[in-house]
Design an enzyme around this catalytic site. Sequence first.
Site, PDB file in Angstrom:
ATOM      1  N   ASP A 120       1.450  16.205  -7.210  1.00 23.87           N
ATOM      2  CA  ASP A 120       1.339  17.424  -6.424  1.00 23.87           C
ATOM      3  C   ASP A 120       1.936  18.256  -7.212  1.00 23.87           C
ATOM      4  O   ASP A 120       2.285  18.151  -8.181  1.00 23.87           O
ATOM      5  CB  ASP A 120       1.689  17.381  -4.674  1.00 23.87           C
ATOM      6  CG  ASP A 120       3.373  16.301  -5.059  1.00 23.87           C
ATOM      7  OD1 ASP A 120       3.679  16.493  -5.858  1.00 23.87           O
ATOM      8  OD2 ASP A 120       3.729  16.262  -4.057  1.00 23.87           O
ATOM      9  N   ASP A 177      -3.834   9.936   0.928  1.00 22.21           N
ATOM     10  CA  ASP A 177      -3.204   9.654   0.275  1.00 22.21           C
ATOM     11  C   ASP A 177      -1.133   9.650   1.721  1.00 22.21           C
ATOM     12  O   ASP A 177      -1.743  10.783   2.475  1.00 22.21           O
ATOM     13  CB  ASP A 177      -1.878  10.846  -0.668  1.00 22.21           C
ATOM     14  CG  ASP A 177      -1.053  12.149  -0.324  1.00 22.21           C
ATOM     15  OD1 ASP A 177      -1.946  13.170  -0.239  1.00 22.21           O
ATOM     16  OD2 ASP A 177       0.483  11.865   0.237  1.00 22.21           O
ATOM     17  N   CYS A 209      -3.829 -11.264   9.053  1.00 22.64           N
ATOM     18  CA  CYS A 209      -3.539 -10.325   7.206  1.00 22.64           C
ATOM     19  C   CYS A 209      -3.712 -11.091   6.380  1.00 22.64           C
ATOM     20  O   CYS A 209      -2.850 -12.570   6.967  1.00 22.64           O
ATOM     21  CB  CYS A 209      -2.221  -9.652   7.210  1.00 22.64           C
ATOM     22  SG  CYS A 209      -2.108  -9.354   5.810  1.00 22.64           S
ATOM     23  N   CYS A 237      -1.896 -11.166   3.591  1.00 20.96           N
ATOM     24  CA  CYS A 237      -1.352 -10.212   2.909  1.00 20.96           C
ATOM     25  C   CYS A 237       0.242 -11.347   1.923  1.00 20.96           C
ATOM     26  O   CYS A 237       0.471 -12.288   2.969  1.00 20.96           O
ATOM     27  CB  CYS A 237      -0.136  -9.470   2.545  1.00 20.96           C
ATOM     28  SG  CYS A 237       1.063  -8.746   3.908  1.00 20.96           S
ATOM     29  N   CYS A 253       2.223 -11.489   4.719  1.00 18.59           N
ATOM     30  CA  CYS A 253       2.024 -12.508   6.164  1.00 18.59           C
ATOM     31  C   CYS A 253       1.853 -13.417   5.854  1.00 18.59           C
ATOM     32  O   CYS A 253       1.961 -14.677   6.872  1.00 18.59           O
ATOM     33  CB  CYS A 253       0.735 -11.815   6.823  1.00 18.59           C
ATOM     34  SG  CYS A 253       1.135  -9.920   7.675  1.00 18.59           S
ATOM     35  N   HIS A 302       2.903  -5.760   3.083  1.00 21.78           N
ATOM     36  CA  HIS A 302       2.509  -5.920   3.757  1.00 21.78           C
ATOM     37  C   HIS A 302       1.456  -4.290   4.555  1.00 21.78           C
ATOM     38  O   HIS A 302       0.060  -4.448   4.549  1.00 21.78           O
ATOM     39  CB  HIS A 302       2.604  -6.785   5.460  1.00 21.78           C
ATOM     40  CG  HIS A 302       2.011  -6.031   7.133  1.00 21.78           C
ATOM     41  ND1 HIS A 302       0.715  -6.859   7.054  1.00 21.78           N
ATOM     42  CD2 HIS A 302       1.401  -5.203   7.448  1.00 21.78           C
ATOM     43  CE1 HIS A 302      -0.014  -5.878   7.937  1.00 21.78           C
ATOM     44  NE2 HIS A 302       0.408  -5.214   8.447  1.00 21.78           N
TER      45      HIS A 302
HETATM   46 ZN   LIG Z   1       0.064  -8.408   5.897  1.00 28.97          ZN
END
Ligand SMILES: [Zn+2]
Length: 386
Positions: free
Chosen positions: A94, A279, A317, A319, A322, A348
């Site tokens: 930025d 973003d 999820c 990930c 998780c 996560h």
């Molecule tokens: Zn997760």
Amino acid sequence: MSSAAFDFQVTHREGLARRGELRTPHGVIQTPVFMPVGTRGAVKAVTHRQLAELGAEIILGNTYHLFLRPGADLIARAGGLHRFIGWDRPILTDSGGYQVFSLATMRRIREEGAEFRSHLDGSLHVLTPELATDVQAQLGSDIAMVLDECIATPATREAARESMERSIRWAERARARFRRLAADPSLVPVTNPGQAQFGIVQGATFPDLRAESVAATTAIGFEAYAIGGLSVGEPPEVMYEVVAHTAPLLPDDRPRYLMGTGMPDDLFECVARGIDMFDCVLPTRNARNGQFLTSQGPLSIKNARFAEDLAPPDPGCGCYTCRTFSRAYLRHLYMSGEMTAATLNSLHNLHFYLDTMRRIREALVFGTFEKLRLEFHQTFSRRPRI
Ligand SMILES: [Zn+2]
């Protein structure tokens, strides 16, 4: 559109939503894309290796922070920001303007630029459109942003007009400086000659000011354009309206970047209105504050009712967090102040954002984006439900 290093192609469309590919000097970005924020050259609590494993194709760096510490000269001597931080995929920086307006202990806006005192040591600086361009040339990001003025909201029409017009004058100066650096790289150490520069459309929530800003900014001519001045506290419906009005006015063959947005449902709604790049600090900041963003909505791991809950934070999820840990353990880590809590929670939340974008891109390829958008809204709620 194309130049040597920067190119954007829309590959699929559904309504106003676009699936595309953005080529930069450090690789191709699949759009629509979410960019994790690496404020000071690091996405907080997460290593670059973890980011790469999560599938992040581009990260954002904050010019204000890097300019004050460790300084653009040092980063240029190290070969640019990519080498300095050890991240070889694309980076967007930025202009530093937003932090001058939100963090600096003192600021005064003059036509020349924004005078401010560092929030670190009180030192006095003037961030001009030219300096913001120079610093980003030294950092060598793949995408640099022009310095624009961020105003307090809600803004009066007069304040919004004055600020929008100043932002256009600053954009002209930033573009002139960018062209001078391209013609004469000895002015400052340019560490990424293929850098692109994006203009920023302002005009608060006033449709006619937005249209004027688009006309003037596109007349200057940038590689692409961002919509600024949103996600600053206005209701989501107002933001959606401004995006719906502004995005179609921007050139169809350039990526459109909505700065600082947002909640997971905002991603769907703004992709549907023609946005390609996002973003936001929200996934990482909220993670550090103990909030998981899940397919059902926000989940505060601090809540006492999770003390003995052995389910994963988001059962849907895939990930690492998780797949491996329970709400009870993650609550324990958070309540004990363990540093790992910030990492696991961030992994996560970033996975959720990046995976949501992946699903949006896939749906756009198969023409099922509208279906996915409806399904998402059926399960996701901004108010905690778990
Ligand atoms: Zn997760």
